[in-house]
Design a protein around this motif. Structure first.
Motif, PDB file in Angstrom:
ATOM      1  N   VAL A  44      48.259  42.643  42.747  1.00 23.16           N
ATOM      2  CA  VAL A  44      47.972  42.855  44.164  1.00 23.16           C
ATOM      3  C   VAL A  44      46.695  43.685  44.279  1.00 23.16           C
ATOM      4  O   VAL A  44      46.558  44.724  43.626  1.00 23.16           O
ATOM      5  CB  VAL A  44      49.136  43.582  44.869  1.00 23.16           C
ATOM      6  N   ILE A  45      45.769  43.209  45.095  1.00 21.98           N
ATOM      7  CA  ILE A  45      44.530  43.938  45.353  1.00 21.98           C
ATOM      8  C   ILE A  45      44.450  44.244  46.840  1.00 21.98           C
ATOM      9  O   ILE A  45      44.684  43.369  47.676  1.00 21.98           O
ATOM     10  CB  ILE A  45      43.290  43.132  44.903  1.00 21.98           C
ATOM     11  N   THR A  46      44.167  45.499  47.172  1.00 27.03           N
ATOM     12  CA  THR A  46      43.968  45.881  48.568  1.00 27.03           C
ATOM     13  C   THR A  46      42.489  46.139  48.812  1.00 27.03           C
ATOM     14  O   THR A  46      41.779  46.629  47.946  1.00 27.03           O
ATOM     15  CB  THR A  46      44.770  47.143  48.929  1.00 27.03           C
ATOM     16  N   MET A  47      42.043  45.808  50.008  1.00 29.84           N
ATOM     17  CA  MET A  47      40.666  46.083  50.393  1.00 29.84           C
ATOM     18  C   MET A  47      40.590  46.187  51.904  1.00 29.84           C
ATOM     19  O   MET A  47      41.466  45.702  52.624  1.00 29.84           O
ATOM     20  CB  MET A  47      39.711  45.010  49.855  1.00 29.84           C
ATOM     21  N   ASP A  48      39.545  46.839  52.391  1.00 27.76           N
ATOM     22  CA  ASP A  48      39.338  46.963  53.828  1.00 27.76           C
ATOM     23  C   ASP A  48      38.612  45.724  54.353  1.00 27.76           C
ATOM     24  O   ASP A  48      37.945  45.004  53.597  1.00 27.76           O
ATOM     25  CB  ASP A  48      38.541  48.221  54.147  1.00 27.76           C
ATOM     26  N   ALA A  49      38.707  45.518  55.658  1.00 28.97           N
ATOM     27  CA  ALA A  49      38.142  44.312  56.268  1.00 28.97           C
ATOM     28  C   ALA A  49      36.750  44.532  56.841  1.00 28.97           C
ATOM     29  O   ALA A  49      36.186  43.611  57.434  1.00 28.97           O
ATOM     30  CB  ALA A  49      39.075  43.823  57.382  1.00 28.97           C
ATOM     31  N   ASP A  50      36.175  45.709  56.657  1.00 30.08           N
ATOM     32  CA  ASP A  50      34.906  46.029  57.313  1.00 30.08           C
ATOM     33  C   ASP A  50      33.675  45.676  56.481  1.00 30.08           C
ATOM     34  O   ASP A  50      32.567  46.089  56.814  1.00 30.08           O
ATOM     35  CB  ASP A  50      34.874  47.511  57.676  1.00 30.08           C
ATOM     36  N   LEU A  51      33.891  44.950  55.373  1.00 32.31           N
ATOM     37  CA  LEU A  51      32.811  44.508  54.481  1.00 32.31           C
ATOM     38  C   LEU A  51      32.197  45.640  53.664  1.00 32.31           C
ATOM     39  O   LEU A  51      31.204  45.435  52.971  1.00 32.31           O
ATOM     40  CB  LEU A  51      31.695  43.780  55.250  1.00 32.31           C
ATOM     41  N   GLN A  52      32.801  46.814  53.703  1.00 30.25           N
ATOM     42  CA  GLN A  52      32.307  47.908  52.870  1.00 30.25           C
ATOM     43  C   GLN A  52      32.845  47.800  51.437  1.00 30.25           C
ATOM     44  O   GLN A  52      32.272  48.381  50.523  1.00 30.25           O
ATOM     45  CB  GLN A  52      32.670  49.258  53.481  1.00 30.25           C
ATOM     46  N   ASP A  53      33.955  47.072  51.269  1.00 25.31           N
ATOM     47  CA  ASP A  53      34.485  46.767  49.938  1.00 25.31           C
ATOM     48  C   ASP A  53      34.003  45.382  49.526  1.00 25.31           C
ATOM     49  O   ASP A  53      34.093  44.426  50.293  1.00 25.31           O
ATOM     50  CB  ASP A  53      36.018  46.790  49.934  1.00 25.31           C
ATOM     51  N   SER A  54      33.501  45.257  48.310  1.00 28.61           N
ATOM     52  CA  SER A  54      32.918  44.004  47.854  1.00 28.61           C
ATOM     53  C   SER A  54      33.947  43.118  47.155  1.00 28.61           C
ATOM     54  O   SER A  54      34.530  43.521  46.137  1.00 28.61           O
ATOM     55  CB  SER A  54      31.762  44.282  46.885  1.00 28.61           C
ATOM     56  N   PRO A  55      34.195  41.898  47.638  1.00 25.93           N
ATOM     57  CA  PRO A  55      35.085  40.965  46.930  1.00 25.93           C
ATOM     58  C   PRO A  55      34.598  40.596  45.532  1.00 25.93           C
ATOM     59  O   PRO A  55      35.388  40.085  44.724  1.00 25.93           O
ATOM     60  CB  PRO A  55      35.092  39.729  47.856  1.00 25.93           C
ATOM     61  N   ASP A  56      33.325  40.844  45.236  1.00 24.64           N
ATOM     62  CA  ASP A  56      32.817  40.559  43.891  1.00 24.64           C
ATOM     63  C   ASP A  56      33.542  41.386  42.829  1.00 24.64           C
ATOM     64  O   ASP A  56      33.496  41.042  41.641  1.00 24.64           O
ATOM     65  CB  ASP A  56      31.318  40.860  43.820  1.00 24.64           C
ATOM     66  N   GLU A  57      34.206  42.456  43.243  1.00 22.32           N
ATOM     67  CA  GLU A  57      34.946  43.308  42.308  1.00 22.32           C
ATOM     68  C   GLU A  57      36.294  42.697  41.911  1.00 22.32           C
ATOM     69  O   GLU A  57      36.913  43.150  40.940  1.00 22.32           O
ATOM     70  CB  GLU A  57      35.193  44.689  42.934  1.00 22.32           C
ATOM     71  N   ILE A  58      36.761  41.692  42.638  1.00 19.42           N
ATOM     72  CA  ILE A  58      38.123  41.177  42.440  1.00 19.42           C
ATOM     73  C   ILE A  58      38.389  40.699  41.015  1.00 19.42           C
ATOM     74  O   ILE A  58      39.397  41.097  40.403  1.00 19.42           O
ATOM     75  CB  ILE A  58      38.431  40.067  43.471  1.00 19.42           C
ATOM     76  N   PRO A  59      37.553  39.848  40.422  1.00 21.81           N
ATOM     77  CA  PRO A  59      37.874  39.354  39.073  1.00 21.81           C
ATOM     78  C   PRO A  59      38.010  40.465  38.033  1.00 21.81           C
ATOM     79  O   PRO A  59      38.919  40.426  37.195  1.00 21.81           O
ATOM     80  CB  PRO A  59      36.695  38.420  38.746  1.00 21.81           C
ATOM     81  N   GLU A  60      37.128  41.458  38.084  1.00 25.30           N
ATOM     82  CA  GLU A  60      37.192  42.532  37.094  1.00 25.30           C
ATOM     83  C   GLU A  60      38.416  43.413  37.314  1.00 25.30           C
ATOM     84  O   GLU A  60      39.055  43.855  36.353  1.00 25.30           O
ATOM     85  CB  GLU A  60      35.918  43.373  37.161  1.00 25.30           C
ATOM     86  N   LEU A  61      38.756  43.675  38.573  1.00 27.09           N
ATOM     87  CA  LEU A  61      39.958  44.451  38.860  1.00 27.09           C
ATOM     88  C   LEU A  61      41.199  43.708  38.362  1.00 27.09           C
ATOM     89  O   LEU A  61      42.110  44.318  37.783  1.00 27.09           O
ATOM     90  CB  LEU A  61      40.074  44.715  40.367  1.00 27.09           C
ATOM     91  N   TYR A  62      41.226  42.410  38.581  1.00 28.69           N
ATOM     92  CA  TYR A  62      42.357  41.601  38.106  1.00 28.69           C
ATOM     93  C   TYR A  62      42.462  41.675  36.580  1.00 28.69           C
ATOM     94  O   TYR A  62      43.557  41.833  36.024  1.00 28.69           O
ATOM     95  CB  TYR A  62      42.165  40.146  38.547  1.00 28.69           C
ATOM     96  N   LYS A  63      41.322  41.606  35.920  1.00 32.82           N
ATOM     97  CA  LYS A  63      41.307  41.659  34.456  1.00 32.82           C
ATOM     98  C   LYS A  63      41.783  43.014  33.946  1.00 32.82           C
ATOM     99  O   LYS A  63      42.484  43.091  32.925  1.00 32.82           O
ATOM    100  CB  LYS A  63      39.890  41.373  33.960  1.00 32.82           C
ATOM    101  N   MET A  64      41.429  44.091  34.649  1.00 35.45           N
ATOM    102  CA  MET A  64      41.846  45.421  34.202  1.00 35.45           C
ATOM    103  C   MET A  64      43.364  45.588  34.280  1.00 35.45           C
ATOM    104  O   MET A  64      43.965  46.330  33.503  1.00 35.45           O
ATOM    105  CB  MET A  64      41.144  46.498  35.026  1.00 35.45           C
ATOM    106  N   ILE A  65      43.994  44.897  35.226  1.00 33.03           N
ATOM    107  CA  ILE A  65      45.452  44.954  35.337  1.00 33.03           C
ATOM    108  C   ILE A  65      46.111  44.066  34.287  1.00 33.03           C
ATOM    109  O   ILE A  65      47.052  44.484  33.595  1.00 33.03           O
ATOM    110  CB  ILE A  65      45.914  44.533  36.743  1.00 33.03           C
ATOM    111  N   THR A  66      45.623  42.825  34.156  1.00 33.41           N
ATOM    112  CA  THR A  66      46.299  41.867  33.280  1.00 33.41           C
ATOM    113  C   THR A  66      45.939  42.054  31.806  1.00 33.41           C
ATOM    114  O   THR A  66      46.816  42.028  30.941  1.00 33.41           O
ATOM    115  CB  THR A  66      45.948  40.433  33.713  1.00 33.41           C
ATOM    116  N   VAL A  67      44.676  42.241  31.505  1.00 33.53           N
ATOM    117  CA  VAL A  67      44.242  42.402  30.116  1.00 33.53           C
ATOM    118  C   VAL A  67      44.319  43.866  29.698  1.00 33.53           C
ATOM    119  O   VAL A  67      44.815  44.204  28.611  1.00 33.53           O
ATOM    120  CB  VAL A  67      42.809  41.859  29.917  1.00 33.53           C
TER     121      VAL A  67
END
Length: 322
Positions: free
Chosen positions: A94-117
């Motif tokens: 599960v990834i949480t982020m704000d909707a105001d575009l201050q959080d970058s979705p480009d971070e999603i794959p690496e965050l996912y990898k840090m949890i799973t790998v």
């Protein structure tokens, strides 16, 4: 399902379409199955209409529809929005982020990898370089984060960053309420999920609208910090705190009362001048401390009764889901 993206929002109609397009572009570079859950926390603009349109558009194209939504009847706060989103999630991460575009979705794959790998329980974003006002946000945030580290023992640089990643088990086993969204890492630690780390993330300047948080969030944040410090140590055993305070306070009063009484008896026996007990200020000090000790005991008993018999329901009302 591999991934759930939870996005609480309030009056972010201008940002939602751009944010969803950005998420789509990022997810197309992966082979992950995912869902995006928007929680409209009582918006007064067209946010819910836009979320509904984006969801229907995917359905009309007969393509997998990852866009889901929850609409609150009123503005209940970010913590309640996250609580509702966490209940709906189906992803392993599960990834949480704000909707105001201050959080970058480009971070999603690496965050996912840090949890799973990396097998971390929680990864918290760290906005090391910020585009907020130094006086109104940066300095208060540094002070707040320092106090949170010292109080909780969780060594993070940015507790308040909305961009975080979790194992599914974490969000299913914590209770986010009040304004405790700032302390999800602490709640996770208290629930036994201790592998907590952080990742430096990109912080974007706000593109549309204005911030929904004022100066009062720092006052509320420090009050919540005191609350969670108490809950962390005594939440399951309030009598241990209040009972101890009650014993100490009552004994101080009892010993003082004994001193007042013995002092008067001694003076009477030796024909020394004495005053009425009620004219002795130590009598009232003794009486007050014994009353306080009794009240601490009562508070402890009430805390134990509430803990054993309390049954909290949802702290928000949902008007609609998609």
């Amino acid at each position: 399902m591999d991934l759930s993206i939870v996005i609480p929002l309030l009056n972010e109609a201008d940002s939602i379409p751009e944010l969803q397009s950005w998420i789509n572009r990022v997810m197309q570079t992966t082979d992950l199955s995912y869902e995006v859950i928007y929680i409209d926390d009582g918006s007064t603009d067209s946010s819910w209409s836009i979320i509904s349109t984006l969801s229907r558009k995917r359905e009309q194209n007969n393509s997998p529809n990852p866009i889901k939504g929850i609409k609150f009847q009123a503005n209940y706060g970010k913590s309640q929005a996250l609580h509702a989103g966490f209940k709906m999630t189906q992803g392993n991460v599960v990834i949480t982020m704000d909707a105001d575009l201050q959080d970058s979705p480009d971070e999603i794959p690496e965050l996912y990898k840090m949890i799973t790998v990396g097998n971390h329980d929680l990864v918290s974003g760290w906005k090391k370089k910020r585009y907020d006002s130094v006086i109104s946000k940066n300095l208060p945030s540094k002070l707040f984060n320092w106090a949170a580290r010292k109080t909780s023992g969780v060594q993070l640089n940015d507790f308040n960053c909305g961009l975080k990643a979790y194992k599914s088990a974490v969000v299913k086993n914590i209770d986010v309420h009040g304004e405790m969204h700032r302390y999800i890492p602490v709640l996770s630690k208290n629930a036994g999920f201790t592998d907590i780390t952080e990742k430096e993330v990109i912080h974007q300047a706000r593109k549309y609208g204005t911030t929904k948080f004022g100066y009062e969030r720092f006052i509320n944040g420090f009050l919540d910090l005191i609350t969670i410090a108490f809950i962390s140590k005594y939440g399951k055993r309030p009598m241990h705190l209040f009972g101890t305070l009650g014993v100490i306070t009552f004994m101080i009063g009892f010993i003082t009362a004994g001193y007042v009484g013995v002092s008067k008896l001694y003076r009477m026996a030796t024909d020394l001048p004495y005053i009425l007990v009620t004219d002795n200020p130590w009598f009232f000090i003794a009486l007050t401390t014994m009353v306080l000790g009794t009240l601490f005991f009562i508070a402890g008993f009430l805390g134990e009764l509430i803990l054993r018999n309390g049954n909290q329901g949802d702290r928000y009302k949902i008007a609609e889901e998609i």
